[in-house]
Design a protein around this motif. Structure first.
Motif, PDB file in Angstrom:
ATOM      1  N   ILE A  19       0.846  -1.204   0.000  1.00 25.80           N
ATOM      2  CA  ILE A  19       0.000   0.000   0.000  1.00 25.80           C
ATOM      3  C   ILE A  19       0.880   1.251   0.000  1.00 25.80           C
ATOM      4  N   ALA A  20       1.954   1.242   0.786  1.00 26.98           N
ATOM      5  CA  ALA A  20       2.877   2.386   0.811  1.00 26.98           C
ATOM      6  C   ALA A  20       3.552   2.563  -0.550  1.00 26.98           C
ATOM      7  N   LEU A  21       3.883   1.472  -1.214  1.00 29.52           N
ATOM      8  CA  LEU A  21       4.493   1.553  -2.545  1.00 29.52           C
ATOM      9  C   LEU A  21       3.528   2.176  -3.549  1.00 29.52           C
ATOM     10  N   VAL A  22       2.273   1.765  -3.513  1.00 28.02           N
ATOM     11  CA  VAL A  22       1.268   2.350  -4.408  1.00 28.02           C
ATOM     12  C   VAL A  22       1.104   3.838  -4.106  1.00 28.02           C
ATOM     13  N   ALA A  23       1.141   4.198  -2.832  1.00 28.72           N
ATOM     14  CA  ALA A  23       1.033   5.622  -2.466  1.00 28.72           C
ATOM     15  C   ALA A  23       2.208   6.409  -3.031  1.00 28.72           C
ATOM     16  N   ASN A  24       3.413   5.826  -3.010  1.00 29.17           N
ATOM     17  CA  ASN A  24       4.583   6.503  -3.562  1.00 29.17           C
ATOM     18  C   ASN A  24       4.467   6.681  -5.065  1.00 29.17           C
ATOM     19  N   VAL A  25       3.932   5.712  -5.753  1.00 35.83           N
ATOM     20  CA  VAL A  25       3.880   5.749  -7.212  1.00 35.83           C
ATOM     21  C   VAL A  25       2.685   6.555  -7.716  1.00 35.83           C
ATOM     22  N   VAL A  26       1.537   6.428  -7.057  1.00 37.74           N
ATOM     23  CA  VAL A  26       0.306   7.033  -7.571  1.00 37.74           C
ATOM     24  C   VAL A  26      -0.030   8.350  -6.864  1.00 37.74           C
ATOM     25  N   VAL A  27       0.018   8.355  -5.548  1.00 35.70           N
ATOM     26  CA  VAL A  27      -0.476   9.507  -4.789  1.00 35.70           C
ATOM     27  C   VAL A  27       0.561  10.619  -4.670  1.00 35.70           C
ATOM     28  N   LEU A  28       1.822  10.273  -4.453  1.00 39.28           N
ATOM     29  CA  LEU A  28       2.860  11.290  -4.240  1.00 39.28           C
ATOM     30  C   LEU A  28       2.951  12.311  -5.369  1.00 39.28           C
ATOM     31  N   PRO A  29       2.943  11.908  -6.644  1.00 35.94           N
ATOM     32  CA  PRO A  29       2.985  12.940  -7.701  1.00 35.94           C
ATOM     33  C   PRO A  29       1.800  13.901  -7.649  1.00 35.94           C
ATOM     34  N   ALA A  30       0.625  13.391  -7.316  1.00 43.59           N
ATOM     35  CA  ALA A  30      -0.551  14.260  -7.219  1.00 43.59           C
ATOM     36  C   ALA A  30      -0.412  15.228  -6.048  1.00 43.59           C
ATOM     37  N   VAL A  31       0.123  14.758  -4.939  1.00 43.51           N
ATOM     38  CA  VAL A  31       0.317  15.624  -3.771  1.00 43.51           C
ATOM     39  C   VAL A  31       1.332  16.719  -4.081  1.00 43.51           C
ATOM     40  N   LEU A  32       2.431  16.355  -4.727  1.00 44.25           N
ATOM     41  CA  LEU A  32       3.451  17.351  -5.071  1.00 44.25           C
ATOM     42  C   LEU A  32       2.907  18.381  -6.057  1.00 44.25           C
ATOM     43  N   ARG A  33       2.076  17.934  -7.002  1.00 48.48           N
ATOM     44  CA  ARG A  33       1.451  18.861  -7.958  1.00 48.48           C
ATOM     45  C   ARG A  33       0.527  19.836  -7.226  1.00 48.48           C
ATOM     46  N   ALA A  34      -0.271  19.310  -6.292  1.00 45.93           N
ATOM     47  CA  ALA A  34      -1.189  20.167  -5.535  1.00 45.93           C
ATOM     48  C   ALA A  34      -0.424  21.169  -4.674  1.00 45.93           C
ATOM     49  N   GLN A  35       0.688  20.734  -4.095  1.00 46.20           N
ATOM     50  CA  GLN A  35       1.500  21.661  -3.314  1.00 46.20           C
ATOM     51  C   GLN A  35       2.070  22.764  -4.187  1.00 46.20           C
ATOM     52  N   LYS A  36       2.537  22.393  -5.364  1.00 42.07           N
ATOM     53  CA  LYS A  36       3.110  23.385  -6.281  1.00 42.07           C
ATOM     54  C   LYS A  36       2.052  24.401  -6.697  1.00 42.07           C
ATOM     55  N   GLU A  37       0.855  23.912  -7.023  1.00 40.98           N
ATOM     56  CA  GLU A  37      -0.237  24.822  -7.393  1.00 40.98           C
ATOM     57  C   GLU A  37      -0.613  25.724  -6.221  1.00 40.98           C
ATOM     58  N   GLY A  38      -0.566  25.180  -5.003  1.00 40.55           N
ATOM     59  CA  GLY A  38      -0.869  25.984  -3.819  1.00 40.55           C
ATOM     60  C   GLY A  38       0.130  27.106  -3.621  1.00 40.55           C
ATOM     61  N   PHE A  39       1.409  26.828  -3.877  1.00 44.76           N
ATOM     62  CA  PHE A  39       2.415  27.888  -3.760  1.00 44.76           C
ATOM     63  C   PHE A  39       2.200  28.944  -4.839  1.00 44.76           C
ATOM     64  N   VAL A  40       1.856  28.509  -6.054  1.00 45.05           N
ATOM     65  CA  VAL A  40       1.633  29.462  -7.144  1.00 45.05           C
ATOM     66  C   VAL A  40       0.428  30.347  -6.840  1.00 45.05           C
ATOM     67  N   LEU A  41      -0.630  29.750  -6.275  1.00 49.09           N
ATOM     68  CA  LEU A  41      -1.840  30.510  -5.972  1.00 49.09           C
ATOM     69  C   LEU A  41      -1.719  31.326  -4.686  1.00 49.09           C
ATOM     70  N   GLY A  42      -0.657  31.095  -3.919  1.00 49.93           N
ATOM     71  CA  GLY A  42      -0.452  31.866  -2.703  1.00 49.93           C
ATOM     72  C   GLY A  42      -1.201  31.347  -1.491  1.00 49.93           C
ATOM     73  N   ARG A  43      -1.576  30.072  -1.483  1.00 51.82           N
ATOM     74  CA  ARG A  43      -2.242  29.500  -0.309  1.00 51.82           C
ATOM     75  C   ARG A  43      -1.283  29.488   0.872  1.00 51.82           C
ATOM     76  N   LYS A  44      -1.809  29.787   2.041  1.00 48.17           N
ATOM     77  CA  LYS A  44      -0.997  29.797   3.261  1.00 48.17           C
ATOM     78  C   LYS A  44      -1.290  28.527   4.060  1.00 48.17           C
ATOM     79  N   THR A  45      -0.220  27.884   4.530  1.00 54.15           N
ATOM     80  CA  THR A  45      -0.341  26.697   5.372  1.00 54.15           C
ATOM     81  C   THR A  45       0.571  26.862   6.579  1.00 54.15           C
ATOM     82  N   ALA A  46       0.607  25.854   7.409  1.00 55.36           N
ATOM     83  CA  ALA A  46       1.496  25.886   8.571  1.00 55.36           C
ATOM     84  C   ALA A  46       2.957  25.884   8.137  1.00 55.36           C
ATOM     85  N   LEU A  47       3.232  25.367   6.946  1.00 59.07           N
ATOM     86  CA  LEU A  47       4.596  25.307   6.430  1.00 59.07           C
ATOM     87  C   LEU A  47       4.910  26.479   5.498  1.00 59.07           C
ATOM     88  N   ALA A  48       4.135  27.543   5.586  1.00 61.04           N
ATOM     89  CA  ALA A  48       4.287  28.668   4.654  1.00 61.04           C
ATOM     90  C   ALA A  48       5.650  29.342   4.752  1.00 61.04           C
TER      91      ALA A  48
END
Length: 86
Positions: A19-48
């Motif tokens: 399950i962790a391997l599938v998360a690395n292959v399938v979910v991680l790229p989507a999470v990184l893309r969403a984070q990148k879009e969040g930085f571009v849009l200026g979303r603020k998080t705890a890690l801002a």
């Protein structure tokens, strides 16, 4: 018998690692893309305060090291429970 709980736990841990391997292959790229879009849009998080690259490195590390360990640990006990080892 002593070997049965060991096999059940190993089977559960293996399923957790898969399950962790599938998360690395399938979910991680989507999470990184969403984070990148969040930085571009200026979303603020705890890690801002961190840079985009630092947050991406932290996310990759989390998906590749602690998450598989945690999934294997939880899978071990789930295997003991589900497959009759305990």
């Amino acid at each position: 018998m002593v070997i049965t709980p060991f096999i059940a736990g190993c089977l559960g841990a293996l399923i957790g690692l898969l399950i962790a391997l599938v998360a690395n292959v399938v979910v991680l790229p989507a999470v990184l893309r969403a984070q990148k879009e969040g930085f571009v849009l200026g979303r603020k998080t705890a890690l801002a305060a961190m840079s985009q690259e630092k947050v991406a490195r932290l996310t990759r590390f989390t998906y590749r090291v602690p998450m598989p360990v945690m999934f294997a640990f939880v899978g071990w006990f789930a295997g003991l429970t589900a497959f009759g080892g305990n």
